[in-house]
Design a protein around this motif. Structure first.
Motif, short mmCIF file in Angstrom:
data_model
loop_
_atom_site.label_atom_id
_atom_site.label_comp_id
_atom_site.label_asym_id
_atom_site.label_seq_id
_atom_site.Cartn_x
_atom_site.Cartn_y
_atom_site.Cartn_z
N ALA A 334 0.84 -1.20 0.00
CA ALA A 334 0.00 0.00 0.00
C ALA A 334 0.88 1.25 0.00
O ALA A 334 0.59 2.23 -0.71
CB ALA A 334 -0.93 0.00 1.21
N ALA A 335 1.95 1.23 0.80
CA ALA A 335 2.84 2.38 0.86
C ALA A 335 3.52 2.62 -0.48
O ALA A 335 3.70 3.78 -0.90
CB ALA A 335 3.88 2.16 1.96
N ARG A 336 3.88 1.57 -1.16
CA ARG A 336 4.54 1.73 -2.48
C ARG A 336 3.57 2.33 -3.50
O ARG A 336 3.97 3.21 -4.29
CB ARG A 336 5.05 0.36 -2.96
N PHE A 337 2.34 1.88 -3.50
CA PHE A 337 1.37 2.48 -4.43
C PHE A 337 1.11 3.94 -4.08
O PHE A 337 1.06 4.81 -4.98
CB PHE A 337 0.06 1.69 -4.39
N ASP A 338 0.95 4.21 -2.79
CA ASP A 338 0.66 5.60 -2.40
C ASP A 338 1.84 6.51 -2.70
O ASP A 338 1.66 7.68 -3.07
CB ASP A 338 0.29 5.66 -0.92
N ALA A 339 3.05 5.99 -2.55
CA ALA A 339 4.24 6.80 -2.88
C ALA A 339 4.27 7.10 -4.37
O ALA A 339 4.59 8.22 -4.79
CB ALA A 339 5.50 6.06 -2.45
N ARG A 340 3.96 6.12 -5.19
CA ARG A 340 3.94 6.33 -6.64
C ARG A 340 2.84 7.31 -7.02
O ARG A 340 3.02 8.19 -7.88
CB ARG A 340 3.72 4.98 -7.32
N ASN A 341 1.67 7.17 -6.36
CA ASN A 341 0.50 7.95 -6.75
C ASN A 341 0.44 9.33 -6.11
O ASN A 341 -0.32 10.20 -6.56
CB ASN A 341 -0.77 7.19 -6.38
N GLY A 342 1.22 9.54 -5.02
CA GLY A 342 1.17 10.82 -4.33
C GLY A 342 -0.11 11.03 -3.55
O GLY A 342 -0.54 12.16 -3.33
N THR A 343 -0.75 9.92 -3.11
CA THR A 343 -1.99 10.00 -2.30
C THR A 343 -1.88 8.98 -1.17
O THR A 343 -0.88 8.28 -1.04
CB THR A 343 -3.24 9.67 -3.15
N THR A 344 -2.93 8.90 -0.37
CA THR A 344 -2.98 7.87 0.69
C THR A 344 -4.14 6.90 0.43
O THR A 344 -4.60 6.22 1.35
CB THR A 344 -3.18 8.54 2.07
N ALA A 345 -4.59 6.82 -0.80
CA ALA A 345 -5.81 6.08 -1.12
C ALA A 345 -5.73 4.62 -0.72
O ALA A 345 -6.68 4.06 -0.14
CB ALA A 345 -6.11 6.21 -2.61
N HIS A 346 -4.62 3.97 -1.01
CA HIS A 346 -4.56 2.53 -0.78
C HIS A 346 -4.43 2.20 0.70
O HIS A 346 -5.04 1.23 1.18
CB HIS A 346 -3.44 1.91 -1.61
N ALA A 347 -3.69 3.00 1.44
CA ALA A 347 -3.64 2.80 2.90
C ALA A 347 -5.01 3.07 3.51
O ALA A 347 -5.45 2.36 4.43
CB ALA A 347 -2.58 3.71 3.51
N ASP A 348 -5.70 4.09 3.00
CA ASP A 348 -7.04 4.41 3.54
C ASP A 348 -8.02 3.29 3.26
O ASP A 348 -8.84 2.93 4.13
CB ASP A 348 -7.55 5.71 2.91
N ARG A 349 -7.97 2.75 2.06
CA ARG A 349 -8.90 1.66 1.72
C ARG A 349 -8.60 0.42 2.55
O ARG A 349 -9.53 -0.28 2.99
CB ARG A 349 -8.80 1.34 0.23
#
Length: 977
Positions: A334-349
């Protein structure tokens, strides 16, 4: 692949064969080899097709890193040699731009700029080719959703546009729209949007399984639990073990955790253990691991963190340890996706899923309802060599405990069992000190008591060899303690256990002889043991009566009835005279002996009197057993309502006593039988599954699987296909089944029922695969060719339904060979006729020769049956064969031959009578003959009198429903004139 294809024809043949394989490593590796082999040909077209197959294998095999690489090569070929792509290949290429966009989103190492650049490439290519941009805007919306941005504008740009030939299929787009409403918190609108997919009106490779996994929780929130249950069963089966649908599996695990089905969740996790290592898509893996964590978090919260859980290969996991490992890995993803995306969406989900509270305390998902307590391994019994923790404080002194336990045991009180277990624990402790008290006696006596108790338990489990050995050891200890009466009782019990062991594999006469010898030995033992206490003598007399009752039950010989009654009378007279508490036992034996002799009125009268006595004077723990016996007698008297009342009350009263006091598994089995007689199959099914599960818990695994097999067949008969499949899937995952420890024929029966259920559920591919496997295995059953004939025949029909007529012919040959050893006239005739119909129906004139060859084989079987004097249970083999000749020739366009065959069938059938089945068969034959003659041969003049006469005949006999199709056809012919 043994050898690489040497020609393009061979290459295309292998591509077609690979296309029939399920997605996974085998298909992917073969696709890689075929793509490499295609390089050798000068013609680029085979290479394009091989690369398209390879990309498909990567995409649906959850390998997103490789899919874009193959597509890039295809795109280069298009740019360099656009003319070599035919229309089909070009369409495939433009369709798959979306596949690449999906793959790139699933890889956190691909920068966000790369994702946007690819979408720009897609838009430019579509515009240049003059294609509509709705698919492009669909990908723009999906990227916005992935990033956690406000999707309102992106959704409108996509959803408001008209679909194009390159849009995702309607089922997939419906799922995306429904998920959009779900994210917005509008469950009702999401469910309305999903209706066409969940109802099966729209489907594709991944649908409706994908939509089903997302709809589970909103259905629960909408109080539509039954629909959620059904979707769980159908949806899970469509995605299990599939790396490309690991996220869907994770949502099913989450659903189990939030509905009180944690035990089923652990079972499904074990079935999908391969996903931990086979999912190459980080995005899919994140979704799967989060679902796993929801389940394991719930298991741990309920206090079962030490339960074993299936996880990453290479070590044994507890639920708590696996949860910690999964949490770390999922957090990192989740942290890797959020770092790539510049959001916290995956950690939040992730957090939102993990913080959900259970939606239902308990939802019965399958027929096999189990809790975490049910799957908790039993603690091993402590031994003298192990350190035993100190027992809890006793409510009484050790002396009082021993004396009270013996007293309860003499009464036959159910609570004695738990007290013996407690004493066993105390005795095995290193610091045990035996009381120096005359009321307790020597240590040898206590050890003998415990051995006798253990022997009784072994006998209840039908472990007669162990029971005998333990009783003999107990007798020796009693002798050592100076207690000849107790020793005699133990030896008498050993005699009975020995006789039952001897009779396990013997014929009734041999078993009866063994019981006769046991009784004679008991009588001698009785005579040779002086000074028996009245209570001891009563127990010995009961053993004598029991062994003669078993002999009567085994032999059914009327001469064995009088001695059995005589022993019961001895017991009853002794119990009354000495007031030793065996009166109810004697009367129970008398009632059962009456039942064994067939005198059911006397048996029920004795049982009635005993029930009244027990209700008034006790002992209360005898009442459930007596009610069970009376229920059985009522079944014999065909009074199912009275039997149901007795057995139900017995179950209710048994709940007041320890589990061993009444064999409740047997009571449930009797209730299942009773409910079937009452026409209540659903209630019968509940009792069958409960009986089986109780047998499993007490270690009677073969009996349990047999009962479950019956339950599965009943479920299938009731049309509850998904329940049947889910039940059998669960059983086939049991450790002893997986390890090959269960009888192979019993496992084959479970698999056969499952294959039939898959067929009934229209999963032809899975059903055929299972039947083919079973046919191969049963070919080695030299002792049971009849079963192989049955399985091979059913396999042949399924292969025919799939259009694989060469393989169907081979399976039919196997069935015919087995039939020659163990005839199955009707089944083989039916199989061959059905194969002929399928081939003619699917292939027309081209398949006529093969169809007629099947009918020729069916004709030989009919001749064999006639020569053997075999009479078919249903329709005549000869008339059925003639009718099939008519159908097959009609499908192939040979209408004159068809009409001749149908006239022959009608002659063989004869005029209809009042029987419904015969009238229906005759009417259908007339209808087909009328259609062939009046429509296909264009001769309505003779066809109409045929039909009119048949309608008159059927109507006069009262078969108005059977006459309706004939009337309709006659009307059609007259209108055509």
């Amino acid at each position: 692949m043994p050898t690489a294809p040497q020609t393009t024809d061979e290459l295309y043949q292998e591509l077609r064969e690979n296309d029939r394989r399920p997605y996974g490593r085998t298909r992917t590796v073969t696709a890689e080899e075929l793509a490499e082999a295609a390089e050798q040909f000068d013609d680029p077209e085979p290479l394009i097709d091989a690369l398209l197959e390879l990309q498909e294998a990567y995409t649906y095999g959850s390998e997103p890193r490789k899919s874009p690489v193959v597509f890039a090569r295809l795109l280069t070929l298009l740019d360099e040699q656009p003319d070599v792509f035919d229309e089909r290949q070009r369409n495939q290429l433009f369709w798959r731009f979306k596949w690449v966009a999906n793959a790139l989103r699933a890889l956190p190492e691909v920068p966000l700029s790369g994702l946007r650049q690819w979408l720009t490439e897609m838009r430019d290519r579509y515009e240049k080719a003059g294609l509509g941009l709705q698919p492009y805007y669909g990908q723009v919306y999906q990227l916005a959703d992935h990033l956690g941005e406000d999707t309102t504008a992106a959704y409108e740009l996509w959803a408001a546009r008209a679909r194009t030939p390159y849009s995702d299929c309607e089922a997939c787009e419906i799922c995306e729209r429904a998920r959009h409403h779900l994210t917005a918190g509008d469950d009702q609108r999401a469910l309305r949007t999903w209706e066409p997919v969940l109802a099966g009106k729209q489907s594709c490779q991944e649908e409706p399984a994908r939509s089903a996994s997302y709809a589970l929780l909103p259905l629960l929130r909408a109080a539509r639990a039954d629909e959620a249950r059904t979707l769980h069963l159908t949806g899970y089966r469509a995605c299990r073990r599939n790396p490309a649908m690991s996220g869907e599996v994770g949502r099913h695990l989450e659903f189990c955790a939030l509905t009180g089905n944690e035990a089923r969740g652990l079972e499904l996790l074990a079935e999908n253990r391969n996903l931990f290592d086979e999912v190459d898509s980080p995005l899919d893996l994140l979704s799967f691991l989060t679902g796993v964590e929801v389940l394991l978090q719930r298991v741990e919260l309920l206090g079962h963190g030490e339960l074993p859980a299936a996880g990453y290969a290479g070590r044994t996991w507890s639920a708590a340890a696996l949860r910690a490992e999964v949490r770390d890995r999922a957090d990192d993803l989740a942290a890797r996706f959020d770092a790539r995306n510049g959001t916290t969406a995956h950690a939040d989900r992730r957090r939102a899923r993990l913080e959900r509270a259970p939606l239902l305390a308990a939802l019965e998902l399958t027929l096999r309802v189990r809790t975490l307590e049910d799957v908790t391994p039993a603690a091993p019994a402590p031994t003298a060599a192990t350190s035993t923790p100190a027992p809890a404080a006793l409510p009484e002194s050790l002396t009082e405990l021993i004396v009270r336990t013996r007293s309860l045991d003499e009464e036959g009180h159910p609570d004695a069992k738990a007290r013996w277990a407690r004493l066993r624990t105390l005795l095995d402790a290193p610091d045990y000190t035996h009381p120096d008290d005359p009321a307790v006696g020597p240590l040898a006596r206590l050890r003998a008591d415990l051995l006798a108790d253990e022997a009784g338990t072994a006998g209840e489990r039908d472990d007669f060899a162990r029971s005998t050995a333990l009783y003999e050891q107990a007798a020796a200890r009693y002798e050592e303690a100076g207690l000849p009466g107790a020793a005699a009782l133990a030896r008498a019990a050993a005699l009975l256990a020995t006789a039952e062991k001897a009779g396990e594999d013997a014929d009734p006469a041999e078993k009866a002889a063994a019981l006769t010898d046991a009784h004679a030995a008991m009588v001698r033992l009785h005579e040779e043991t002086p000074d028996l206490a009245p209570r001891q003598e009563a127990r010995l007399l009961r053993l004598r009566a029991s062994v003669l009752g078993l002999r009567l039950q085994t032999s059914g010989n009327e001469e064995h009835a009088a001695p059995a009654f005589a022993e019961v009378d001895l017991l009853h007279e002794h119990a009354v005279r000495h007031e030793v508490g065996q009166v109810s036992g004697a009367r129970l034996l008398r009632a059962s002996t009456h039942a064994l002799t067939g005198d059911l009125p006397a048996a029920v009268a004795e049982a009635d009197a005993l029930v009244e006595r027990l209700r008034a004077d006790g002992p209360a723990w005898h009442l459930p057993r007596t009610l069970v016996l009376r229920g059985q007698i009522h079944l014999g008297l065909r009074d199912a309502e009275a039997a149901h009342a007795d057995l139900t009350e017995a179950l209710r009263l048994a709940a007041d006593w320890p589990a061993h006091a009444t064999d409740t598994g047997r009571v449930h089995a009797l209730l299942a039988q009773t409910c079937m007689r009452l026409g209540r199959p659903d209630e019968a099914l509940r009792h069958l599954t409960r009986s089986a599960e109780l047998d499993l818990r007490r270690g009677s695994r073969t009996a349990a699987y047999c009962t479950y097999s019956n339950a599965a067949q009943l479920t299938l008969d009731l049309g509850r296909v998904e329940d049947c499949i889910a039940l059998l899937d669960s059983l086939l995952l049991e450790p002893d089944v997986v390890a090959g420890e269960l009888d192979d024929r019993l496992v084959a029966q479970l698999r056969l029922t499952r294959a039939r259920a898959l067929h009934a559920g229209e999963d032809l591919k899975a059903a055929t695969a299972e039947f083919v496997s079973l046919a191969a295995e049963s070919a080695g059953w030299d002792d049971d060719p009849s079963s192989h004939a049955m399985i091979a025949a059913e396999t042949a029909v399924l292969l025919g339904e799939s259009g694989e007529f060469d393989r169907a012919r081979e399976a039919a040959r196997q069935a015919l060979a087995a039939h020659a050893l163990a005839p199955r006239y009707e089944q083989l005739s039916s199989c061959l006729r059905e194969l002929a119909r399928l081939q003619a129906q699917q292939q027309g004139a081209e398949g006529l020769a093969g169809a007629l060859a099947h009918l020729a084989d069916a004709g030989r079987i009919a001749d064999e049956a006639r020569a053997a004097g075999y009479e078919a249970r249903d329709r005549s083999l000869d008339s059925a064969l003639a009718y099939e000749h008519g159908r097959v020739n009609a499908y192939a366009g040979e209408y004159e031959a068809a009409l001749t065959a149908l006239d022959e069938a009608l002659a063989l059938l004869g005029e209809p009578g009042e029987e419904q089945g015969h009238a229906g068969e005759w009417a259908e034959c007339v209808r087909l003959a009328g259609a062939v003659e009046g429509i296909y041969l264009k001769r309505p003049a003779p066809a109409l009198p045929r039909l009119d006469a048949a309608v008159t005949r059927l109507t006069a006999l009262g078969h108005t429903e059977e006459a309706k199709p004939l009337t309709s056809l006659a009307t059609q012919l007259r209108e055509g004139e």
